[in-house]
Design a protein around this motif. Structure first.
Motif, short mmCIF file in Angstrom:
data_model
loop_
_atom_site.label_atom_id
_atom_site.label_comp_id
_atom_site.label_asym_id
_atom_site.label_seq_id
_atom_site.Cartn_x
_atom_site.Cartn_y
_atom_site.Cartn_z
N LYS A 1 0.82 -1.22 0.00
CA LYS A 1 0.00 0.00 0.00
C LYS A 1 0.85 1.26 0.00
CE LYS A 1 -3.47 2.37 2.73
NZ LYS A 1 -3.65 2.84 4.05
N GLU B 1 0.90 4.18 -2.91
CA GLU B 1 0.50 5.55 -2.60
C GLU B 1 1.61 6.54 -2.93
OE1 GLU B 1 -0.78 5.25 1.47
OE2 GLU B 1 -2.83 4.69 0.87
N GLU C 1 -6.67 11.59 -0.62
CA GLU C 1 -6.27 10.34 0.03
C GLU C 1 -7.41 9.69 0.83
OE1 GLU C 1 -2.38 10.59 1.98
OE2 GLU C 1 -2.10 12.46 0.88
N ASP C 2 -8.43 10.48 1.16
CA ASP C 2 -9.57 9.93 1.91
C ASP C 2 -10.54 9.19 1.01
OD1 ASP C 2 -8.64 10.98 4.30
OD2 ASP C 2 -9.71 12.88 4.02
N ARG C 3 -10.57 9.55 -0.28
CA ARG C 3 -11.55 8.94 -1.19
C ARG C 3 -10.93 8.06 -2.26
NH1 ARG C 3 -15.94 13.34 -2.89
NH2 ARG C 3 -14.15 14.59 -3.50
N TYR D 1 -8.62 4.95 -2.65
CA TYR D 1 -8.05 3.88 -1.84
C TYR D 1 -6.90 3.18 -2.57
CZ TYR D 1 -12.48 4.63 0.54
OH TYR D 1 -13.54 5.20 1.18
N SER E 1 -6.78 0.13 -3.26
CA SER E 1 -7.36 -0.79 -4.25
C SER E 1 -7.64 -0.05 -5.56
CB SER E 1 -8.64 -1.42 -3.70
OG SER E 1 -9.60 -0.42 -3.39
#
Length: 142
Positions: A86, A90, A102-104, A106, A108
């Motif tokens: 992860k 990122e 970064e909150d919405r 993911y 995935s």
């Protein structure tokens, strides 16, 4: 081939090229193995040209994200695989789209974007600029 003919089908791996429509759905061909599948309208299907990535200011179309990846990688496949951890995913995505939300968005989602880019690259689909239809429409308006 434009991204408006490339599909992601929920529950099926990879990407599919839209071949034809039927009364109950459509026929798609896998970009991974060339197998054809019939998909009903009840399946969860996304057209790549209609997907956007959340940023802190706006939503960025997926084709623009693919173009940024292409520019960063100088037209080659991604330097990071979609199966990386992860944190590495990122960090890579932050280089591509520094203001992504970064909150919405993911890990995935980032995996899918990287995997899809590499699939398209393997198929020789690397032109992520606006489609000819949009350019014709713009010139007709003027």
């Amino acid at each position: 081939m434009a991204l408006d003919k490339i599909l992601s089908i929920g529950g099926k791996p990879g990407l599919y090229k839209l071949l034809t429509q039927t009364r109950a759905g459509f026929v798609g061909e896998s970009l991974l193995d060339g197998k054809r599948v019939t998909v009903s309208l009840q399946n969860n299907v996304s057209v790549l040209s209609e997907i956007a990535i959340y940023t802190l200011e706006e939503e960025v179309p997926l084709k623009d994200v693919f173009q940024k990846i292409k520019d960063k990688e100088k037209g080659e496949k991604t330097s990071v695989g979609h199966k990386e951890d992860k944190l590495k995913l990122e960090e890579y995505f932050f280089e591509i789209l520094p203001n992504y939300d970064e909150d919405r968005v993911y890990a995935s989602d980032i995996k899918k974007i990287i995997q899809w880019y590499n699939i398209l690259h393997e198929q020789g689909i690397t032109d992520f600029s606006d489609t000819d239809d949009e350019e014709v429409a713009k010139s007709e308006e003027e």
